[in-house]
Design a protein around this motif. Structure first.
Motif, PDB file in Angstrom:
ATOM      1  N   ALA A 200      -8.562  -6.713   3.065  1.00  0.00           N
ATOM      2  CA  ALA A 200      -8.928  -5.225   2.979  1.00  0.00           C
ATOM      3  C   ALA A 200      -8.983  -4.170   3.157  1.00  0.00           C
ATOM      4  CB  ALA A 200     -10.705  -6.088   2.605  1.00  0.00           C
ATOM      5  N   ASN A 201      -8.431  -4.162   4.480  1.00  0.00           N
ATOM      6  CA  ASN A 201      -8.776  -2.791   4.634  1.00  0.00           C
ATOM      7  C   ASN A 201      -6.913  -1.899   4.460  1.00  0.00           C
ATOM      8  OD1 ASN A 201     -11.197  -3.226   5.875  1.00  0.00           O
ATOM      9  ND2 ASN A 201     -10.243  -3.242   7.698  1.00  0.00           N
ATOM     10  N   ASP A 202      -6.171  -3.167   4.212  1.00  0.00           N
ATOM     11  CA  ASP A 202      -4.343  -2.777   4.563  1.00  0.00           C
ATOM     12  C   ASP A 202      -4.897  -1.906   2.570  1.00  0.00           C
ATOM     13  OD1 ASP A 202      -2.440  -2.418   3.773  1.00  0.00           O
ATOM     14  OD2 ASP A 202      -1.281  -4.563   4.179  1.00  0.00           O
ATOM     15  N   ASP A 203      -4.059  -0.832   2.737  1.00  0.00           N
ATOM     16  CA  ASP A 203      -3.948   0.322   1.194  1.00  0.00           C
ATOM     17  C   ASP A 203      -2.975  -0.351   0.570  1.00  0.00           C
ATOM     18  OD1 ASP A 203      -6.109   1.764   3.020  1.00  0.00           O
ATOM     19  OD2 ASP A 203      -4.261   2.913   3.347  1.00  0.00           O
ATOM     20  N   ASN A 204      -1.759  -0.733   1.465  1.00  0.00           N
ATOM     21  CA  ASN A 204      -0.825  -1.519   0.547  1.00  0.00           C
ATOM     22  C   ASN A 204      -1.211  -2.196  -0.371  1.00  0.00           C
ATOM     23  OD1 ASN A 204       0.771   0.187   1.493  1.00  0.00           O
ATOM     24  ND2 ASN A 204       1.825  -1.144   2.943  1.00  0.00           N
ATOM     25  N   VAL A 205      -2.414  -3.310   0.310  1.00  0.00           N
ATOM     26  CA  VAL A 205      -2.697  -4.588  -0.729  1.00  0.00           C
ATOM     27  C   VAL A 205      -3.174  -3.882  -1.810  1.00  0.00           C
ATOM     28  CG1 VAL A 205      -3.985  -6.115  -1.246  1.00  0.00           C
ATOM     29  CG2 VAL A 205      -2.925  -5.714   0.777  1.00  0.00           C
ATOM     30  N   GLN A 206      -3.407  -2.476  -2.284  1.00  0.00           N
ATOM     31  CA  GLN A 206      -3.976  -1.977  -3.573  1.00  0.00           C
ATOM     32  C   GLN A 206      -2.734  -1.264  -4.261  1.00  0.00           C
ATOM     33  OE1 GLN A 206      -7.093  -2.390  -4.731  1.00  0.00           O
ATOM     34  NE2 GLN A 206      -6.723  -1.247  -6.773  1.00  0.00           N
ATOM     35  N   LEU A 207      -2.122  -0.836  -3.279  1.00  0.00           N
ATOM     36  CA  LEU A 207      -1.063  -0.109  -4.674  1.00  0.00           C
ATOM     37  C   LEU A 207       0.214  -0.842  -4.885  1.00  0.00           C
ATOM     38  CD1 LEU A 207      -0.261   3.252  -2.027  1.00  0.00           C
ATOM     39  CD2 LEU A 207      -1.528   2.763  -3.782  1.00  0.00           C
ATOM     40  N   ARG A 208      -0.263  -2.021  -3.687  1.00  0.00           N
ATOM     41  CA  ARG A 208       1.182  -3.179  -4.404  1.00  0.00           C
ATOM     42  C   ARG A 208       0.714  -3.557  -6.052  1.00  0.00           C
ATOM     43  NH1 ARG A 208       2.919  -9.004  -1.496  1.00  0.00           N
ATOM     44  NH2 ARG A 208       4.146  -8.784  -3.481  1.00  0.00           N
ATOM     45  N   ASN A 209      -1.002  -3.720  -5.639  1.00  0.00           N
ATOM     46  CA  ASN A 209      -1.213  -4.236  -7.218  1.00  0.00           C
ATOM     47  C   ASN A 209      -1.737  -3.296  -8.482  1.00  0.00           C
ATOM     48  OD1 ASN A 209      -3.595  -6.039  -8.563  1.00  0.00           O
ATOM     49  ND2 ASN A 209      -4.845  -4.557  -8.856  1.00  0.00           N
ATOM     50  N   THR A 210      -1.702  -1.984  -7.503  1.00  0.00           N
ATOM     51  CA  THR A 210      -1.479  -0.667  -9.056  1.00  0.00           C
ATOM     52  C   THR A 210      -0.241  -0.944  -9.617  1.00  0.00           C
ATOM     53  OG1 THR A 210      -2.792   0.220  -7.655  1.00  0.00           O
ATOM     54  CG2 THR A 210      -1.539   1.529  -9.804  1.00  0.00           C
ATOM     55  N   ALA A 211       0.738  -1.259  -9.149  1.00  0.00           N
ATOM     56  CA  ALA A 211       2.230  -1.154  -9.528  1.00  0.00           C
ATOM     57  C   ALA A 211       3.295  -2.225  -9.615  1.00  0.00           C
ATOM     58  CB  ALA A 211       3.472  -1.378  -8.353  1.00  0.00           C
ATOM     59  N   ILE A 212       2.044  -3.494  -9.336  1.00  0.00           N
ATOM     60  CA  ILE A 212       2.141  -4.824 -10.465  1.00  0.00           C
ATOM     61  C   ILE A 212       1.743  -4.875 -11.614  1.00  0.00           C
ATOM     62  CG2 ILE A 212       1.719  -6.957 -10.383  1.00  0.00           C
ATOM     63  CD1 ILE A 212       2.047  -7.259  -7.474  1.00  0.00           C
ATOM     64  N   ARG A 213       0.659  -4.339 -11.924  1.00  0.00           N
ATOM     65  CA  ARG A 213      -0.279  -3.782 -13.168  1.00  0.00           C
ATOM     66  C   ARG A 213       0.605  -2.475 -14.014  1.00  0.00           C
ATOM     67  NH1 ARG A 213      -5.786  -1.512 -12.124  1.00  0.00           N
ATOM     68  NH2 ARG A 213      -6.543  -2.020 -14.570  1.00  0.00           N
ATOM     69  N   ALA A 214       0.987  -1.589 -13.143  1.00  0.00           N
ATOM     70  CA  ALA A 214       1.525  -1.118 -14.525  1.00  0.00           C
ATOM     71  C   ALA A 214       2.657  -1.546 -14.773  1.00  0.00           C
ATOM     72  CB  ALA A 214       2.141   0.197 -13.606  1.00  0.00           C
ATOM     73  N   ALA A 215       3.619  -2.484 -14.057  1.00  0.00           N
ATOM     74  CA  ALA A 215       4.874  -2.959 -14.632  1.00  0.00           C
ATOM     75  C   ALA A 215       4.625  -4.064 -15.985  1.00  0.00           C
ATOM     76  CB  ALA A 215       5.742  -3.212 -13.315  1.00  0.00           C
ATOM     77  N   GLU A 216       3.491  -4.622 -15.599  1.00  0.00           N
ATOM     78  CA  GLU A 216       3.070  -5.707 -16.941  1.00  0.00           C
ATOM     79  C   GLU A 216       2.570  -5.126 -17.949  1.00  0.00           C
ATOM     80  OE1 GLU A 216       1.215  -9.136 -13.973  1.00  0.00           O
ATOM     81  OE2 GLU A 216       0.143  -7.541 -14.617  1.00  0.00           O
ATOM     82  N   ALA A 217       1.927  -3.901 -17.696  1.00  0.00           N
ATOM     83  CA  ALA A 217       1.368  -2.928 -19.272  1.00  0.00           C
ATOM     84  C   ALA A 217       2.840  -2.013 -19.775  1.00  0.00           C
ATOM     85  CB  ALA A 217       0.387  -2.171 -18.603  1.00  0.00           C
ATOM     86  N   GLY A 218       3.633  -2.078 -18.678  1.00  0.00           N
ATOM     87  CA  GLY A 218       4.848  -1.430 -19.359  1.00  0.00           C
ATOM     88  C   GLY A 218       4.599   0.048 -19.004  1.00  0.00           C
ATOM     89  N   ILE A 219       4.096   0.620 -17.910  1.00  0.00           N
ATOM     90  CA  ILE A 219       3.856   1.758 -17.642  1.00  0.00           C
ATOM     91  C   ILE A 219       5.165   1.872 -17.196  1.00  0.00           C
ATOM     92  CG2 ILE A 219       2.509   3.852 -16.728  1.00  0.00           C
ATOM     93  CD1 ILE A 219       0.433   1.928 -16.788  1.00  0.00           C
ATOM     94  N   ILE A 220       6.014   1.365 -15.769  1.00  0.00           N
ATOM     95  CA  ILE A 220       6.861   1.308 -15.234  1.00  0.00           C
ATOM     96  C   ILE A 220       7.558   0.178 -15.435  1.00  0.00           C
ATOM     97  CG2 ILE A 220       5.665   3.390 -13.496  1.00  0.00           C
ATOM     98  CD1 ILE A 220       5.930   0.097 -11.450  1.00  0.00           C
ATOM     99  N   ASN A 221       8.768   0.820 -15.329  1.00  0.00           N
ATOM    100  CA  ASN A 221      10.193  -0.642 -15.485  1.00  0.00           C
ATOM    101  C   ASN A 221      10.735  -0.529 -14.533  1.00  0.00           C
ATOM    102  OD1 ASN A 221       9.272  -1.477 -18.260  1.00  0.00           O
ATOM    103  ND2 ASN A 221      10.647   0.632 -18.632  1.00  0.00           N
ATOM    104  N   LEU A 222      11.311  -2.029 -13.430  1.00  0.00           N
ATOM    105  CA  LEU A 222      11.807  -2.663 -12.737  1.00  0.00           C
ATOM    106  C   LEU A 222      12.769  -2.933 -13.370  1.00  0.00           C
ATOM    107  CD1 LEU A 222      11.790  -2.704  -9.570  1.00  0.00           C
ATOM    108  CD2 LEU A 222      10.947  -5.423  -9.508  1.00  0.00           C
ATOM    109  N   SER A 223      14.065  -2.719 -12.807  1.00  0.00           N
ATOM    110  CA  SER A 223      15.676  -3.158 -12.808  1.00  0.00           C
ATOM    111  C   SER A 223      16.131  -5.161 -12.649  1.00  0.00           C
ATOM    112  CB  SER A 223      16.318  -2.255 -12.817  1.00  0.00           C
ATOM    113  OG  SER A 223      16.459  -2.698 -11.037  1.00  0.00           O
TER     114      SER A 223
END
Length: 271
Positions: A200-223
């Motif tokens: 809960a106190n780790d900022d990276n957890v929230q940012l990592r979730n944002t990255a995964i959601r963005a990839a699932e939504a097609g906003i960003i792509n991972l090669s």
């Protein structure tokens, strides 16, 4: 003519004032009772033996602060003291063996109890003596931690709940309802409060979730080789993933940089 009376001076001996001395602290007394010892680190082997005499491989020495000397110790079943220099005559050596991670020593075996409780160098490193008071204190600390974790979980936003649970159960969170997420985060907070508070106190957890959601939504792509992030709309490269790093953890760290902050704002709007 009448004579004037003269005042007579009487000397008074100085009185001694009694000063109460502070009570001397009482030395803890050794209690005669059964004692239980347990291996630390969640170790519960069927049998486990610790050294009971001094050897080159296992130094069983106790430093006596009064004499300033090292004193050898050993477990001799026919001696009253575990200190070698206090033992007399022939000795019968005994084994110090834990069964299923615990060792119960009856009050009649004072030599073994004192060896384990007062002198053995592995106490606090490999094993501890069970104390009901310390056990209650530890349980109280855990209960307080659970309360803090449950209160935090109850007041948590759904996005943060999803981020923490994603660490534990992965993409399953995508198919869970908000009530299921709120239920599971509270169960997680109760069952593992220390890890929950850490996440809960780790900022990276929230940012990592944002990255995964963005990839699932097609906003960003991972090669396909998981080495490069690009924009989903035009394929422009966002960042290269450092070797041997989790791509989403690396992207979360990237979002905290000056360049990444602007990208995060853009992703957050699209999500």
């Amino acid at each position: 003519m009448a004579k004037k009376a003269t005042a007579e001076t009487v000397e008074v001996a100085p009185q001694e004032v009694a000063v109460k001395s502070a009570p001397k602290p009482t030395k803890p007394t050794w209690e005669i009772k059964d004692r239980v010892y347990y291996l630390t680190g969640n170790k519960t082997p069927l049998t486990f033996t610790i050294p009971g005499k001094h050897t080159r491989k296992h130094a069983l020495l106790y430093f006596d602060e009064k004499s300033g000397k090292q004193r050898e110790i050993r477990y001799a079943t026919n001696q009253d003291s575990p200190l070698v220099d206090e033992q007399k005559g022939e000795v019968t050596m005994g084994h110090i063996r834990f069964y299923d991670g615990t060792l119960t020593v009856k009050k009649e075996k004072q030599n073994l109890q004192k060896l384990l409780s007062l002198y053995h160098p592995l106490k606090g490193k490999l094993y501890e003596e069970f104390s009901a008071v310390e056990e209650a204190k530890d349980q109280l600390d855990v209960l307080d931690l659970q309360i803090d974790a449950l209160n935090a979980a109850r007041n948590m936003e759904i996005d943060q709940i999803e981020a923490i649970l994603r660490v534990e159960i992965g993409s399953k969170v995508n198919s869970m309802s908000s009530k299921e997420l709120k239920r599971d985060i509270r169960l997680f907070a109760r069952n593992n409060p220390q890890l929950f508070i850490s996440l809960a106190n780790d900022d990276n957890v929230q940012l990592r979730n944002t990255a995964i959601r963005a990839a699932e939504a097609g906003i960003i792509n991972l090669s396909s080789d998981q080495r490069t992030f690009t924009w989903g709309t035009n394929g422009r490269k966002l960042m290269n993933v450092p070797f041997d790093e989790n791509p989403y953890s690396a992207f979360a760290a990237f979002l905290k940089t000056d360049e990444g902050v602007e990208i995060y704002k853009s992703i957050d709007k699209k999500l």
